[in-house]
Write an enzyme that holds these catalytic residues in place. Structure first.
Site, PDB file in Angstrom:
ATOM      1  N   ASP A  55       0.773  -1.252   0.000  1.00  0.00           N
ATOM      2  CA  ASP A  55       0.000   0.000   0.000  1.00  0.00           C
ATOM      3  C   ASP A  55       0.810   1.312   0.000  1.00  0.00           C
ATOM      4  O   ASP A  55       1.803   1.415   0.719  1.00  0.00           O
ATOM      5  CB  ASP A  55      -0.853   0.108   1.273  1.00  0.00           C
ATOM      6  N   GLU A 235     -10.197  -2.352   4.535  1.00  0.00           N
ATOM      7  CA  GLU A 235      -8.840  -1.870   4.808  1.00  0.00           C
ATOM      8  C   GLU A 235      -8.684  -0.477   4.199  1.00  0.00           C
ATOM      9  O   GLU A 235      -9.416  -0.076   3.300  1.00  0.00           O
ATOM     10  CB  GLU A 235      -7.802  -2.822   4.191  1.00  0.00           C
TER      11      GLU A 235
HETATM   12  C1  FRU Z   1      -3.729  -3.659   2.873  1.00  0.00           C
HETATM   13  C2  FRU Z   1      -3.058  -4.085   4.163  1.00  0.00           C
HETATM   14  C3  FRU Z   1      -3.388  -3.134   5.286  1.00  0.00           C
HETATM   15  C4  FRU Z   1      -2.241  -3.333   6.231  1.00  0.00           C
HETATM   16  C5  FRU Z   1      -1.094  -3.562   5.286  1.00  0.00           C
HETATM   17  C6  FRU Z   1      -0.062  -4.505   5.802  1.00  0.00           C
HETATM   18  O1  FRU Z   1      -3.114  -4.129   1.742  1.00  0.00           O
HETATM   19  O2  FRU Z   1      -3.464  -5.404   4.475  1.00  0.00           O
HETATM   20  O3  FRU Z   1      -4.644  -3.350   5.865  1.00  0.00           O
HETATM   21  O4  FRU Z   1      -2.031  -2.220   7.051  1.00  0.00           O
HETATM   22  O5  FRU Z   1      -1.640  -4.062   4.087  1.00  0.00           O
HETATM   23  O6  FRU Z   1       1.058  -4.515   4.975  1.00  0.00           O
END
Ligand code: FRU
Length: 519
Positions: A55, A235
């Site tokens: 992300d 998320e």
């Molecule tokens: C989304 C996610 C978030 C988390 C991160 C962990 O892709 O699962 O929810 O903070 O990636 O790398």
């Protein structure tokens, strides 16, 4: 990620056993001129020099720089203990890599989050009369997860007084503790001028939670928003006001990425349109919309602190899908970000409010020679461009809407690999077919034909495409239907055909613009 983080981590461990190489980072002065020239390396998009990225995080504009932090595991090309990688750009087009900004610590790994400019120094962390940059992120405590505590994710902050180059974590972290919700993460913070408070929105399993604070340190729970009965994991939310184009109306948009059952399978970014009074988001939970119909735009969030005189809502997402992100065939690094996009809100004919996304205008900087495509009726599939030397394109075509057949574009190479980007006049929808796009056999979820819905009436079909070495982005009909798809042709596509399936295609105008790589 998989439903349960534990399951997810087990599968990561498995993959890590297969591919656990720690890859040294190249330096830009590589003597053999190989920097960013690897197979499948995108030339128009941000990607880390080496190892794993997911992300985008902490996106904030500050003193002439667009900051892009990102979920980063510097020791492998698969997901692992998360850090915040860091890059800056003057224009969201070209990027400068900076050292890792946040490392895991005794409170946990550094999961996704956001950053703000605390102009009034409400936090008190500023120096020399200037406010600091504040990063707000999730700490993920591995020991707590192993012990199945359900309280192992919580929100923390860090501050910087040197343009984001170095960060100090707040001594009293976490600032939002976990009441016992296993998935409790990805804080996005905005300043809400009307209530003179900071607002934090983050994902709490199948909903978002909203908190507020006068100073970024003391947070108070306000409300939550979700779809009753819907148990999908949410998320990376975002919450911001948008002016409705051509009106004086302002609506609030709640973005949330959804961990499964995206429009074409797997993970995808969605949004709701509604109102926000500083405490509660009120939106129609039955009216969840997709920001992108392609399979590869996840965790998209917006940049904070974009100057008022600019006024744009600027965003980008992670150009992959958790279904296969960890096994895509790039060797040294994994994943790229989408192109930066400008989002606008429109009241449609049926009185519904919809976001349109278009690539940012700054991309004009990388445009080279442009070729006109003859505006005429095409009765069969016709080559409109070919040059082995050129492999980066912006393609802009406007067709008369076909009544009863399928038209579009085929991108191909001399290894008989291709991607078709089509509009079907009968089904009234766009499609990207990447079944024969090159390397596809690494995951059963990868190849396929993916569809982009259009629920509007149209007389023309406008296709704006950005083609890179390992991705295609379609911005159809002025950004009303967007599809972002990655692909792995063994050689970049260098031939473009105007596709006519039965019948004919009437091209009203068309151009192919050669693009220059950003690295
Ligand atoms: C989304 C996610 C978030 C988390 C991160 C962990 O892709 O699962 O929810 O903070 O990636 O790398």
């Amino acid at each position: 990620m998989k439903n349960s983080l534990i399951l997810f981590c087990c599968s990561l461990l498995f993959i890590a056993c297969v591919d656990n190489s720690s890859i040294p980072v190249d330096v830009k002065t590589a003597p053999d001129n190989s920097y960013y020239k690897e197979q499948y390396r995108n030339q128009l998009h941000f990607s880390p020099e080496a190892n794993w990225m997911n992300d985008p995080n902490g996106m904030v504009f500050y003193e002439g720089e667009y900051h892009l932090f990102y979920q980063y595991y510097p020791d492998s090309t698969v997901w692992g203990p998360m850090h915040w990688g860091h890059a800056v750009s003057p224009d969201m087009v070209s990027w400068e890599h900076l050292p890792i900004a946040l490392y895991p610590d005794s409170l946990g790994l550094i999961f996704s989050g956001s950053a703000v400019y605390d102009a009034e120094n409400t936090s008190g962390f500023g120096e020399k009369g200037k406010g600091p940059l504040i990063a707000i992120f999730t700490h993920h405590d591995m020991a707590g997860e192993k012990a199945q505590t359900k309280t192992f994710q919580y929100q923390s902050i860090a501050y910087s007084n040197d343009k984001g180059r170095t960060w100090t974590k707040y001594a009293d972290n976490p600032v939002v503790s976990n009441p016992g919700i296993k998935d409790f993460r990805d804080p996005k913070v905005i300043w809400h001028a009307e209530s003179e408070k900071w607002i934090m929105v983050f994902a709490a399993y199948d909903k978002v939670r909203i908190y507020n604070s006068p100073n970024l340190k003391d947070w108070t729970y306000q409300s939550e928003f979700g779809i009753p009965g819907d148990k999908r994991l949410w998320e990376c939310p975002d919450l911001f006001p948008m002016k409705v184009e051509g009106t004086d109306l302002t609506k609030w948009v709640l973005i949330t990425s959804i961990q499964k059952e995206g429009p074409n399978g797997g993970t995808a970014t969605s949004y709701f349109v509604g109102g926000f009074d500083g405490k509660e988001f009120k939106g129609d939970f039955k009216n969840q919309k997709w920001l992108d119909y392609g399979k590869d735009n996840y965790a998209l969030v917006t940049w904070a602190n974009v100057p008022k005189e600019d006024g744009r809502i600027l965003a980008l997402g992670w150009m992959s899908n958790w279904q296969y992100a960890q096994i895509v065939p790039s060797k040294k690094w994994r994943s790229a970000m989408t192109l930066a996009r400008s989002l606008t809100l429109h009241k449609e004919k049926n009185n519904d409010f919809k976001i349109r996304s278009m690539p940012v205008k700054e991309l004009a900087k990388i445009e080279g020679k442009s070729h006109t495509v003859d505006a005429k009726v095409y009765n069969e599939t016709t080559e409109i461009y070919s040059s082995a030397a050129q492999t980066l394109f912006k393609i802009n075509l406007s067709f008369k809407k076909p009544a009863s057949n399928t038209i579009g574009i085929r991108l191909s190479n001399d290894a008989s690999e291709y991607v078709d980007i089509e509009f079907d006049g009968v089904a009234n929808r766009f499609a990207i077919n990447r079944e024969k796009s090159g390397k596809v056999d690494f995951s059963a979820d990868f190849p396929g034909i993916h569809f982009g819905e259009v629920d509007y009436e149209q007389e023309t079909v406008d296709m704006l495409l950005y083609v890179d070495h390992a991705s295609v982005e379609l911005f159809a009909d002025q950004g009303q239907c967007v599809m972002t798809e990655i692909c792995f042709p063994t050689k970049p596509f260098s031939k473009i055909e105007l596709l006519v399936k039965k019948g004919s295609a009437e091209l009203i105008s068309g151009s192919i613009t050669e693009l220059k790589g950003i690295w």
